[in-house]
Structures are given as C-alpha cells and as structure tokens.
Design an enzyme around this catalytic site. Sequence first.
Site, PDB file in Angstrom:
ATOM      1  N   GLY A  20      13.764  27.217  73.803  1.00 36.50           N
ATOM      2  CA  GLY A  20      13.626  27.021  72.406  1.00 36.50           C
ATOM      3  C   GLY A  20      13.316  25.413  72.537  1.00 36.50           C
ATOM      4  O   GLY A  20      13.514  24.493  73.070  1.00 36.50           O
ATOM      5  N   GLY A  22      13.236  23.875  69.217  1.00 28.87           N
ATOM      6  CA  GLY A  22      13.545  23.202  67.851  1.00 28.87           C
ATOM      7  C   GLY A  22      13.627  21.523  68.067  1.00 28.87           C
ATOM      8  O   GLY A  22      13.193  21.089  68.906  1.00 28.87           O
ATOM      9  N   THR A  23      14.581  21.342  67.215  1.00 28.62           N
ATOM     10  CA  THR A  23      14.769  19.741  67.036  1.00 28.62           C
ATOM     11  C   THR A  23      15.461  19.257  68.494  1.00 28.62           C
ATOM     12  O   THR A  23      14.974  18.359  68.955  1.00 28.62           O
ATOM     13  CB  THR A  23      15.748  19.368  65.713  1.00 28.62           C
ATOM     14  OG1 THR A  23      15.795  20.342  64.662  1.00 28.62           O
ATOM     15  CG2 THR A  23      15.746  18.102  65.393  1.00 28.62           C
ATOM     16  N   ILE A 145      29.693  13.543  71.328  1.00 25.75           N
ATOM     17  CA  ILE A 145      31.113  13.059  71.290  1.00 25.75           C
ATOM     18  C   ILE A 145      31.734  13.728  72.613  1.00 25.75           C
ATOM     19  O   ILE A 145      31.560  15.060  72.506  1.00 25.75           O
ATOM     20  CB  ILE A 145      31.945  13.662  70.081  1.00 25.75           C
ATOM     21  CG1 ILE A 145      31.223  12.759  68.813  1.00 25.75           C
ATOM     22  CG2 ILE A 145      33.250  13.088  70.099  1.00 25.75           C
ATOM     23  CD1 ILE A 145      31.909  13.366  67.422  1.00 25.75           C
ATOM     24  N   GLY A 196      19.781  17.090  52.983  1.00 30.77           N
ATOM     25  CA  GLY A 196      19.335  17.549  54.388  1.00 30.77           C
ATOM     26  C   GLY A 196      20.614  17.934  55.305  1.00 30.77           C
ATOM     27  O   GLY A 196      20.578  18.179  56.460  1.00 30.77           O
ATOM     28  N   LYS A 214      33.784  26.131  67.378  1.00 30.28           N
ATOM     29  CA  LYS A 214      34.485  24.842  68.132  1.00 30.28           C
ATOM     30  C   LYS A 214      36.010  24.863  68.525  1.00 30.28           C
ATOM     31  O   LYS A 214      36.081  24.523  69.562  1.00 30.28           O
ATOM     32  CB  LYS A 214      34.086  23.552  67.292  1.00 30.28           C
ATOM     33  CG  LYS A 214      32.486  23.582  67.154  1.00 30.28           C
ATOM     34  CD  LYS A 214      31.985  22.593  66.103  1.00 30.28           C
ATOM     35  CE  LYS A 214      30.551  22.369  66.150  1.00 30.28           C
ATOM     36  NZ  LYS A 214      30.047  21.846  64.883  1.00 30.28           N
TER      37      LYS A 214
HETATM   38  N1  HSE Z   1      26.121  22.339  61.211  1.00 23.51           N
HETATM   39  C1  HSE Z   1      27.167  21.422  61.838  1.00 23.51           C
HETATM   40  C2  HSE Z   1      27.558  20.532  61.278  1.00 23.51           C
HETATM   41  C3  HSE Z   1      26.532  21.150  63.299  1.00 23.51           C
HETATM   42  O1  HSE Z   1      27.359  20.404  59.991  1.00 23.51           O
HETATM   43  O2  HSE Z   1      28.359  19.674  61.816  1.00 23.51           O
HETATM   44  C4  HSE Z   1      26.183  22.034  64.210  1.00 23.51           C
HETATM   45  O3  HSE Z   1      27.339  22.523  64.595  1.00 23.51           O
END
Ligand code: HSE
Length: 441
Positions: A20, A22-23, A145, A196, A214
């Site tokens: 991958g 991506g960023t 974190i 963004g 999470k």
């Molecule tokens: N889209 C998530 C957020 C980050 O807004 O914290 C990636 O888990």
Amino acid sequence: MTVTDLNPNDTKTVGVAILGMGTVGTSVAQLLQENADEFAHRIGGPVEIKGIAVSDLSKTREGIDSNLLTDDARALCTRDDVDVVVEVIGGIDYPRELVLSALKAGKSVVTANKALVAAHADELAEAADEAGVDLYFEAAVAAAIPVVGMLRRSLAGDQIQRISGIVNGTTNFILDAMTSTGASYEDALAEATRLGYAEADPTADVEGHDAASKAAIMASLGFHSRVKFDDVHCEGITNITADDIAAASKAGYTIKLLAICERITDSEGKTAVSARVHPTLIPNSHPLSSVSESYNAIYVDAEAAGSLMFYGNGAGGAPTASAVLGDLVGAARNKVHGGLAPGENTYANYPVADFGEVPTRYHIDMTVNDRTGVLADLAARFSAHGISLRTVRQEEQERHENARLILVTHQAREADLQAIVDELSGLDDVREVNSVIRLDG
Ligand code: HSE
C-alpha cells in the site's frame, strides 16, 4: 554483547515489504529511507525496503525507487528476502488474505488496519503463533497514541477496569464545532468535509463504525478476552442536534462520541465484558470533555495504576507512520536478536455482555403536558421500573400548556432504561421525547 555494541553492518539485513502506497505507506517508506542509519542502530541491524506493492504502477511516486514497485502483492509478501510485511492497504478481505499468507510464510506483520484486526484478530493471532512470528498493530487504534502498547505491555501487570476514549477525530471535530459555534450537525459535517477531516463518504466515522473497531481491539487487549467488531454496540452522532448540545451545555455537560470498554457483573453475578460506542454526555469537569477539534484521548482506569489519560493526534499520515515504524523497529529487532513481542492472550475469556445488562445512566429530554399530576405520574413509572431519578429540571415553553422536562437518572440496567423510554413515548401526557442520551463520568 548488547544491542548498542553491535555493528549494524555485521548483521543480516532485515527485508521489509510495504503493501500500500497511500498517505501512510508513503510516509513509512520516506521516513524509513531517510532515517535508515538511525533505524539500523535502534534495530541492531540494517533494514531495507525490498518491495512496495501498489495498485497503479504508472503513477509517479516522488523519492521512491520505481524498481521497488510491484503490483503483485501476493508474491511480494512471501518473497525470501522479505522478513517483515507492513500492511497499510485498508479494507478487510484482500489484506486478510495477504497478511495470512505472509504470517504463514514466516514473515512478521505490522498492520495499521483496525477493521481487519477487529474482525479477524483470532485467526491472525493463531497464524502468527503457529509460525512463531510477530503481529503488531499499534497504528490500528488512535495512530501514534500508544494505546495498544500500553494495554499489551505497560499495564500487563495491572487489572484494567474501564477504558473510555474519544477515538475518532472526525466525529470529535463535528461535535466540538457544534458545541463551540451552535452549528447544526449538517453544517458542522460540511465544515469537517471542507477542511478535509471528514471523508467524501463519512459513514464509517459518523455512524461510529471506525470507533467500534477500535473499541473491539481495546476491549480484547484490556480484558484478555475475544471482542470482535460485531460484539460492539454502536450508535453514531447523526441524530445529535444543536438543541441537544445546547441543553447539555446548560446543564454543565459536553456531548462526545465515546468508545467505552468495561468489565461488568451481569444480573446473574457473572463477569462479562461490554464494548460500546455512542454519543455520551460527560461533565465539563471530566478531562475528556476538553478534548477539542480532531484530537483523540483515551482514559483508562486500572486497579493499581489509577486513572491515566493518553492524548494526541489519532489520525493522519505522519502520526500513523510513527506508530507503524515503532512496530517495525520491534518486529525487526526480534528478527535480528530472536524473541517475540507479547502476543494476544485471551485467557480470561470473558463473554461479551448482553447490551441490556450494561449499567448506564440516561439524560432524557421531553415535552409534556403541563398539568397537575404529570410529574408525579412519571416519577411513579420510573420507580416501577426500578429506576431512580437523580435530577429533574422543568422549563416553561412558549405554549403554556407544555413543559419541557429534563430528567437525569441514576445508574440502571440499559434494558430497564430502554423500557421506560418506550413507555414514555406511548403516554398521552408526553407530547414528545426530544432526546435520550447516555451519561457517563
Ligand atoms: N477516520 C478516523 C478519524 C481516523 O476520523 O479519526 C482513522 O481511524
């Protein structure tokens, strides 16, 4: 000989495959190349990117040797010169296949993929155990974190009672904007999109799915039990109104989307684990209430350590790459010096609590007929469900025949609270239940 005595050039090179670009993948590759010497010393041996799997080979990628690029991820992740595979593709099925084949081929894996870990940690951990390799996923929860490391290592000698966290930056940005400007949900979401923070399709964030992945990971690690994405009760923020925020502020609360993981005792006296994500009122005195913009914070209550809070950027290319690279150093050190990182351990094997058994408190905002006996009738109904009221506030309405009642309950079973809310909605004297939000802290 210690690690610092080693000449990194004397040891075998640790080969890395990145899946991958991506960023996050780009940031990982750049930092790994720029700081190769530093990494060699920290690991105790040189580390080298052997290949990078991308979906579009024709795209120019600045600072990346095009000879490293391949569109055959399946072949790359089992290649002989690769020792550690970094998976930063996203999605579930395709990365699952790649990660499993890498683990089975004896490669350690570092992944930032929360959805993959929350859905398939059991299968991945088993494959890692069988092959005697590492599976790291620090970046899967709140980027840099250190939540996973804290649960797996730092607090491994303690008993965690509860983890509550703001683990989604997009929703925190939206709720914070609503709180500080009085904006509607729609306007705050539009602003988050413009800046963004929110993706073009914000569903995974605003419906709480990202936070639920999470929560599943944190609950599994914190309580040494298997909690999967589907076990997490999940409610997003799309129904939160400017009125809810204003009523909360007036009463000294802030509304946050919390991921709450805790060990509970159910009505049969058995220990179970609850993991849930929902909008929650927290008192303005609680440290989580001041977490603003798109920041994340995780608040942990542990028996010996007491209360701890971890705060920072929970997303973004560089913070996520920092977590991935920290894991990569760990996995590569183990490849050079032998040994394994603490893996997953679900020995406690607590069942997942039925959501109805979860103890919680409700903040109920409703419009009622303003006539004698209504309050007494409502109080009796709460009492019949075994629910004690903590505060009752009444506000006059423009229409004098109506009153707005704001009730806060003491702690009760979720199922009992749900039952009284259902009952209230059917009463002639209750014109409308405006909102029901859980309360914590
Ligand atoms: N889209 C998530 C957020 C980050 O807004 O914290 C990636 O888990």
